[in-house]
Design an enzyme around this catalytic site. Sequence first.
Site, mmCIF file in Angstrom:
data_model
loop_
_atom_site.group_PDB
_atom_site.id
_atom_site.type_symbol
_atom_site.label_atom_id
_atom_site.label_comp_id
_atom_site.label_asym_id
_atom_site.label_seq_id
_atom_site.Cartn_x
_atom_site.Cartn_y
_atom_site.Cartn_z
ATOM 1 N N ILE A 13 17.773 -21.117 36.251
ATOM 2 C CA ILE A 13 16.891 -22.052 35.543
ATOM 3 C C ILE A 13 16.659 -23.307 36.397
ATOM 4 O O ILE A 13 15.526 -23.788 36.527
ATOM 5 C CB ILE A 13 17.493 -22.432 34.169
ATOM 6 C CG1 ILE A 13 17.634 -21.188 33.285
ATOM 7 C CG2 ILE A 13 16.639 -23.488 33.473
ATOM 8 C CD1 ILE A 13 18.407 -21.414 31.977
ATOM 9 N N ASP A 33 27.596 -26.081 43.520
ATOM 10 C CA ASP A 33 28.686 -25.559 44.363
ATOM 11 C C ASP A 33 28.363 -24.176 44.912
ATOM 12 O O ASP A 33 29.197 -23.557 45.587
ATOM 13 C CB ASP A 33 30.024 -25.565 43.604
ATOM 14 C CG ASP A 33 30.087 -24.474 42.526
ATOM 15 O OD1 ASP A 33 29.050 -23.827 42.245
ATOM 16 O OD2 ASP A 33 31.184 -24.274 41.972
ATOM 17 N N LEU A 34 27.174 -23.673 44.614
ATOM 18 C CA LEU A 34 26.687 -22.372 45.098
ATOM 19 C C LEU A 34 27.600 -21.209 44.669
ATOM 20 O O LEU A 34 27.652 -20.181 45.338
ATOM 21 C CB LEU A 34 26.488 -22.386 46.630
ATOM 22 C CG LEU A 34 25.480 -23.421 47.146
ATOM 23 C CD1 LEU A 34 25.315 -23.306 48.658
ATOM 24 C CD2 LEU A 34 24.112 -23.249 46.475
ATOM 25 N N GLY A 37 24.597 -19.980 42.368
ATOM 26 C CA GLY A 37 23.302 -20.420 42.891
ATOM 27 C C GLY A 37 23.165 -20.101 44.374
ATOM 28 O O GLY A 37 24.143 -19.783 45.047
ATOM 29 N N ALA A 74 26.927 -25.060 35.352
ATOM 30 C CA ALA A 74 27.900 -24.530 34.388
ATOM 31 C C ALA A 74 28.311 -23.137 34.841
ATOM 32 O O ALA A 74 27.607 -22.497 35.637
ATOM 33 C CB ALA A 74 27.282 -24.431 32.991
ATOM 34 N N TYR A 139 32.872 -20.455 25.865
ATOM 35 C CA TYR A 139 31.598 -20.956 26.400
ATOM 36 C C TYR A 139 30.855 -21.772 25.336
ATOM 37 O O TYR A 139 30.415 -22.897 25.587
ATOM 38 C CB TYR A 139 30.746 -19.760 26.856
ATOM 39 C CG TYR A 139 29.348 -20.113 27.295
ATOM 40 C CD1 TYR A 139 29.118 -20.715 28.513
ATOM 41 C CD2 TYR A 139 28.254 -19.840 26.468
ATOM 42 C CE1 TYR A 139 27.831 -21.048 28.917
ATOM 43 C CE2 TYR A 139 26.962 -20.150 26.863
ATOM 44 C CZ TYR A 139 26.767 -20.753 28.085
ATOM 45 O OH TYR A 139 25.487 -21.085 28.479
ATOM 46 N N VAL A 183 20.719 -9.192 29.529
ATOM 47 C CA VAL A 183 20.202 -7.853 29.285
ATOM 48 C C VAL A 183 18.828 -7.646 29.945
ATOM 49 O O VAL A 183 18.535 -6.558 30.444
ATOM 50 C CB VAL A 183 20.163 -7.590 27.758
ATOM 51 C CG1 VAL A 183 19.230 -8.546 27.040
ATOM 52 C CG2 VAL A 183 19.781 -6.177 27.424
HETATM 53 N N1 LIG Z 1 20.329 -18.208 31.132
HETATM 54 C C1 LIG Z 1 20.439 -18.376 29.812
HETATM 55 O O1 LIG Z 1 19.967 -17.535 29.018
HETATM 56 C C2 LIG Z 1 21.107 -19.605 29.253
HETATM 57 C C3 LIG Z 1 21.230 -19.699 27.852
HETATM 58 C C4 LIG Z 1 21.849 -20.819 27.318
HETATM 59 C C5 LIG Z 1 22.287 -21.840 28.147
HETATM 60 N N2 LIG Z 1 22.167 -21.723 29.506
HETATM 61 C C6 LIG Z 1 22.650 -22.829 30.343
HETATM 62 O O2 LIG Z 1 21.643 -23.202 31.273
HETATM 63 C C7 LIG Z 1 22.252 -23.677 32.475
HETATM 64 C C8 LIG Z 1 21.718 -22.912 33.681
HETATM 65 O O3 LIG Z 1 22.077 -21.539 33.526
HETATM 66 P P1 LIG Z 1 21.505 -20.381 34.470
HETATM 67 O O4 LIG Z 1 21.188 -19.238 33.593
HETATM 68 O O5 LIG Z 1 20.470 -20.927 35.377
HETATM 69 O O6 LIG Z 1 22.829 -19.972 35.285
HETATM 70 P P2 LIG Z 1 23.121 -19.975 36.854
HETATM 71 O O7 LIG Z 1 24.497 -19.418 37.020
HETATM 72 O O8 LIG Z 1 22.016 -19.316 37.596
HETATM 73 O O9 LIG Z 1 23.096 -21.526 37.200
HETATM 74 C C9 LIG Z 1 24.224 -22.363 37.117
HETATM 75 C C10 LIG Z 1 24.325 -23.133 38.402
HETATM 76 O O10 LIG Z 1 25.478 -23.992 38.334
HETATM 77 C C11 LIG Z 1 26.198 -23.883 39.549
HETATM 78 N N3 LIG Z 1 27.601 -24.179 39.273
HETATM 79 C C12 LIG Z 1 28.496 -23.411 38.595
HETATM 80 N N4 LIG Z 1 29.693 -24.002 38.574
HETATM 81 C C13 LIG Z 1 29.560 -25.175 39.242
HETATM 82 C C14 LIG Z 1 30.464 -26.226 39.572
HETATM 83 N N5 LIG Z 1 31.765 -26.171 39.226
HETATM 84 N N6 LIG Z 1 29.993 -27.274 40.278
HETATM 85 C C15 LIG Z 1 28.689 -27.322 40.672
HETATM 86 N N7 LIG Z 1 27.801 -26.356 40.405
HETATM 87 C C16 LIG Z 1 28.229 -25.297 39.687
HETATM 88 C C17 LIG Z 1 25.976 -22.455 40.029
HETATM 89 O O11 LIG Z 1 26.183 -22.279 41.428
HETATM 90 C C18 LIG Z 1 24.522 -22.222 39.623
HETATM 91 O O12 LIG Z 1 23.624 -22.592 40.646
HETATM 92 C C19 LIG Z 1 23.760 -23.531 32.270
HETATM 93 O O13 LIG Z 1 24.280 -24.765 31.815
HETATM 94 C C20 LIG Z 1 23.862 -22.477 31.188
HETATM 95 O O14 LIG Z 1 25.075 -22.575 30.481
HETATM 96 C C21 LIG Z 1 21.588 -20.618 30.081
#
Ligand SMILES: NC(=O)c1ccc[n+]([C@@H]2O[C@H](COP(=O)([O-])OP(=O)(O)OC[C@H]3O[C@@H](n4cnc5c(N)ncnc54)[C@H](O)[C@@H]3O)[C@@H](O)[C@H]2O)c1
Length: 309
Positions: A13, A33-34, A37, A74, A139, A183
């Site tokens: 996102i 922190d990749l 990502g 996250a 979570y 999914v």
């Molecule tokens: N994808 C969904 O359907 C969904 C639904 C509800 C909430 N969210 C929330 O949206 C946000 C983005 O989610 P996403 O789907 O893009 O996931 P994602 O895993 O692609 O993105 C999360 C990013 O956070 C980085 N990260 C993780 N731990 C870290 C740390 N300790 N320090 C620094 N960076 C860190 C990861 O490297 C990654 O780039 C998150 O907060 C997630 O909880 C996502």
Amino acid sequence: MARYLVTGGAGFIGSHLVEALHSDGHAVAVLDDLSTGRRENLPADAPLVVDDINRIGAHPDLWRGLDGCFHLAAVASVQRGTEDWAGCHDVNARGTIAVFEAARDHGVPVVYASSAAVYGDPIALPQAEDALLRPLTAYGADKLASELHARVAGGVHGVPTHGLRFFNVYGPRQDPRSPYSGVVSVFCDRLLADRPIVVHGDGAQSRDFVAVADVVRALRAALGAAALDAPVTNVCTGRSTSVLELSHTLARVIGVTPRVSHGPARVGDIRHSVGDPARLHETLGMTAETPLAEGLAALVAWARATAPA
Ligand SMILES: NC(=O)c1ccc[n+]([C@@H]2O[C@H](COP(=O)([O-])OP(=O)(O)OC[C@H]3O[C@@H](n4cnc5c(N)ncnc54)[C@H](O)[C@@H]3O)[C@@H](O)[C@H]2O)c1
């Protein structure tokens, strides 16, 4: 030109948000922190600090002159939260407090990602923001903790915030190979490879699937609606789609006949989840309007373009 910081900006996102802000001519820096990502998700000239979210206050240069921080970093996986309860808490709850602390020190408003997971098993559908919050997972509990600390951020420390409860977000760059993938990306990957898809249970369980392009619009709108009373808003379509219906729509978009096998239902899986989009419309003046088939077409085009030859 405005200046923004996006935590987790190299993720699914976050990278769409960075791309949108960047292409509108704004200056965007990323802390990530990749762990999930990828650098390649970002525009080549977007500054990236690779560090843990809990060290965000150790980078004052990132915060100077900012118009807003979008906090998306996250461990975005219910399953990981179960496997590494305390470790994920450090990132998902403590990390959010670290962001609010740094935002206080630099006078910056924060938009942060919450989740529909704060609702747990819904008592009534659609799920509206004032429903009883009974998360079932670590979570979800940590996302709810983030919302509660947002109240502290506003009431005690004067930091305006806005929390967005994302429902099931899908779109390009969602990694189908991660064991924690959603999914939609898993089905897409399998159908494109002409492999059968596995539906857990009868497939009648339903979700509110929201396109990442709509999520980006909500994130941007929420910055203007950040406030000291820590508002939260659903980011959802209000449309319920069963997992079987999803598989058929996706197969149609790809142009294949799906081969579906049924596996055991997942323990603890919520049967139905659909959000009430009324506040999204009232507060942020938008609807998550991308039709499912259109959002899926964008995902499929990306998956085809990036598939290994
Ligand atoms: N994808 C969904 O359907 C969904 C639904 C509800 C909430 N969210 C929330 O949206 C946000 C983005 O989610 P996403 O789907 O893009 O996931 P994602 O895993 O692609 O993105 C999360 C990013 O956070 C980085 N990260 C993780 N731990 C870290 C740390 N300790 N320090 C620094 N960076 C860190 C990861 O490297 C990654 O780039 C998150 O907060 C997630 O909880 C996502």
